[in-house]
Design an enzyme around this catalytic site. Structure first.
Site, PDB file in Angstrom:
ATOM      1  N   THR A  13      34.611  17.829  -2.137  1.00 53.12           N
ATOM      2  CA  THR A  13      35.377  16.876  -1.332  1.00 53.12           C
ATOM      3  C   THR A  13      36.072  17.595  -0.185  1.00 53.12           C
ATOM      4  O   THR A  13      36.385  18.782  -0.268  1.00 53.12           O
ATOM      5  CB  THR A  13      36.414  16.131  -2.190  1.00 53.12           C
ATOM      6  OG1 THR A  13      37.396  17.057  -2.681  1.00 53.12           O
ATOM      7  CG2 THR A  13      35.749  15.423  -3.355  1.00 53.12           C
ATOM      8  N   GLY A  14      36.279  16.851   0.906  1.00 50.51           N
ATOM      9  CA  GLY A  14      36.932  17.434   2.076  1.00 50.51           C
ATOM     10  C   GLY A  14      36.194  18.653   2.585  1.00 50.51           C
ATOM     11  O   GLY A  14      36.798  19.711   2.821  1.00 50.51           O
ATOM     12  N   SER A  15      34.887  18.518   2.796  1.00 50.78           N
ATOM     13  CA  SER A  15      34.057  19.702   3.052  1.00 50.78           C
ATOM     14  C   SER A  15      33.410  19.737   4.429  1.00 50.78           C
ATOM     15  O   SER A  15      32.382  20.396   4.622  1.00 50.78           O
ATOM     16  CB  SER A  15      32.988  19.833   1.966  1.00 50.78           C
ATOM     17  OG  SER A  15      32.300  18.620   1.755  1.00 50.78           O
ATOM     18  N   THR A  16      33.994  19.043   5.404  1.00 49.73           N
ATOM     19  CA  THR A  16      33.424  19.107   6.755  1.00 49.73           C
ATOM     20  C   THR A  16      33.969  20.275   7.559  1.00 49.73           C
ATOM     21  O   THR A  16      33.462  20.585   8.642  1.00 49.73           O
ATOM     22  CB  THR A  16      33.700  17.800   7.531  1.00 49.73           C
ATOM     23  OG1 THR A  16      35.120  17.594   7.623  1.00 49.73           O
ATOM     24  CG2 THR A  16      33.050  16.611   6.847  1.00 49.73           C
ATOM     25  N   GLY A  18      36.837  24.088   7.236  1.00 55.01           N
ATOM     26  CA  GLY A  18      37.747  24.925   6.467  1.00 55.01           C
ATOM     27  C   GLY A  18      37.198  25.415   5.146  1.00 55.01           C
ATOM     28  O   GLY A  18      36.014  25.740   5.004  1.00 55.01           O
ATOM     29  N   ILE A  19      38.069  25.476   4.145  1.00 51.80           N
ATOM     30  CA  ILE A  19      37.691  25.992   2.830  1.00 51.80           C
ATOM     31  C   ILE A  19      36.581  25.147   2.213  1.00 51.80           C
ATOM     32  O   ILE A  19      35.628  25.678   1.635  1.00 51.80           O
ATOM     33  CB  ILE A  19      38.918  26.045   1.895  1.00 51.80           C
ATOM     34  CG1 ILE A  19      39.917  27.101   2.396  1.00 51.80           C
ATOM     35  CG2 ILE A  19      38.495  26.354   0.460  1.00 51.80           C
ATOM     36  CD1 ILE A  19      41.243  27.098   1.653  1.00 51.80           C
ATOM     37  N   GLY A  20      36.682  23.828   2.325  1.00 56.07           N
ATOM     38  CA  GLY A  20      35.672  22.946   1.743  1.00 56.07           C
ATOM     39  C   GLY A  20      34.297  23.190   2.327  1.00 56.07           C
ATOM     40  O   GLY A  20      33.300  23.244   1.594  1.00 56.07           O
ATOM     41  N   SER A 141      46.847  25.831  -4.449  1.00 56.23           N
ATOM     42  CA  SER A 141      47.445  26.671  -3.408  1.00 56.23           C
ATOM     43  C   SER A 141      48.484  27.588  -4.032  1.00 56.23           C
ATOM     44  O   SER A 141      49.050  27.273  -5.097  1.00 56.23           O
ATOM     45  CB  SER A 141      48.117  25.791  -2.349  1.00 56.23           C
ATOM     46  OG  SER A 141      48.938  26.558  -1.488  1.00 56.23           O
ATOM     47  N   TYR A 154      54.188  18.829  -0.688  1.00 57.33           N
ATOM     48  CA  TYR A 154      52.877  19.474  -0.770  1.00 57.33           C
ATOM     49  C   TYR A 154      52.837  20.425  -1.961  1.00 57.33           C
ATOM     50  O   TYR A 154      51.902  20.386  -2.780  1.00 57.33           O
ATOM     51  CB  TYR A 154      52.591  20.235   0.522  1.00 57.33           C
ATOM     52  CG  TYR A 154      51.343  21.096   0.476  1.00 57.33           C
ATOM     53  CD1 TYR A 154      50.083  20.520   0.590  1.00 57.33           C
ATOM     54  CD2 TYR A 154      51.429  22.484   0.323  1.00 57.33           C
ATOM     55  CE1 TYR A 154      48.932  21.309   0.545  1.00 57.33           C
ATOM     56  CE2 TYR A 154      50.293  23.269   0.274  1.00 57.33           C
ATOM     57  CZ  TYR A 154      49.050  22.681   0.392  1.00 57.33           C
ATOM     58  OH  TYR A 154      47.917  23.465   0.348  1.00 57.33           O
TER      59      TYR A 154
END
Length: 264
Positions: A13-16, A18-20, A141, A154
């Site tokens: 998820t969230g992989s477009t 950065g880390i993803g 994190s 956060y």
């Protein structure tokens, strides 16, 4: 090292970006079938094509879904009803003074950072248990351990991910399913770059000087004294996603550059 991922299907998820993105790309390079997720169709398609071109792996697919919305999470699950590896990476962070964080802000950050992982894990863990193999990985994190005063909500959401992960791991007793959490330190991503630029402008200094200030004042305990590369996080996640990591379960694994002042 052969990570034995060629027959596995992974949803990141969230992989477009950065880390993803780095995780999705790393898994693709190992031969896994990878599902790339993001909120924008254009960004998802761009990421899919980039990973295909760079890895030579054509088994890369897209899943456009805003994971803050229950209906879109459900649509994603319907689109891809079976996965072997779930990487709960999607997350948001917003530096904000505690007095200014409204109830709505707290709920928003929990919807993405915590409940998206709850919903997807709930959808996939039973089939993993039935198949006697699976991996669920939460990208938390270092802020889960050392809560940052500049974004307490956060940090709290990231602490919740560790508890959620450990609780799910307790469901896997005697099986080949594992659930773990990875705790990255300050990493060179789009979000941190924007934060650094904005802060540098506010203080009237250059980016290079701002990085020195960051690791002196805001993350002074860092042993690395630089931003971690997304690929450095992805290497650990890819190993944890593999069959070779069978003895690692219910763990909170740090890739934090030594920010957390603890040996455990």
């Amino acid at each position: 090292m052969e990570l034995q991922l060629k027959e596995k299907t992974a949803l990141v998820t969230g992989s477009t970006a950065g880390i993803g993105f780095a995780i999705a790309s790393s898994l693709a390079h190992e031969g896994a079938k990878v599902i790339v997720n993001g909120r924008s169709k254009q960004r998802v398609e761009t990421a899919v094509e980039k990973i295909k071109a760079e890895s030579g792996n054509q088994n890369i697919y897209g899943a456009v879904a805003d994971l803050k919305r229950v209906d879109q999470v459900n649509m994603l699950i319907q689109q891809y009803p079976a996965v072997d590896i779930l990487v709960n990476n999607a997350g948001v962070a917003q530096p904000q003074a505690f007095k200014d964080i409204s109830d709505e802000d707290w709920l928003d950050i929990y919807e993405v950072n915590v409940l998206s992982g709850v919903r997807l894990s709930r959808a996939y863990i039973q089939q993993m248990l039935n198949a006697n193999w699976g991996r669920i990985i939460f990208i938390s994190s270092e802020s889960a351990v050392q809560i940052p005063a500049e974004m307490i909500h956060y940090g709290v959401s990231k602490t919740a991910q560790i508890s959620l992960s450990r609780g799910l791991a307790e469901m896997t007793v005697g099986t080949a399913v594992t659930v773990n959490t990875v705790l990255p330190g300050p990493t060179s991503t789009e979000a941190i770059s924007n934060f650094m630029k904005a802060t540098a402008e506010q203080q009237g200094i250059g980016l290079e000087e701002m990085e020195e200030v960051f690791f002196q004042n805001m993350r002074g305990t860092s042993l690395l004294k630089r931003f971690i590369k997304p690929e450095e996080i992805a290497s650990l996640v890819t190993y944890i996603a593999s069959p070779l990591s069978a003895a690692t379960n219910g763990a909170a694994l740090r890739a934090d550059g030594g920010v957390i002042k603890s040996a455990f």
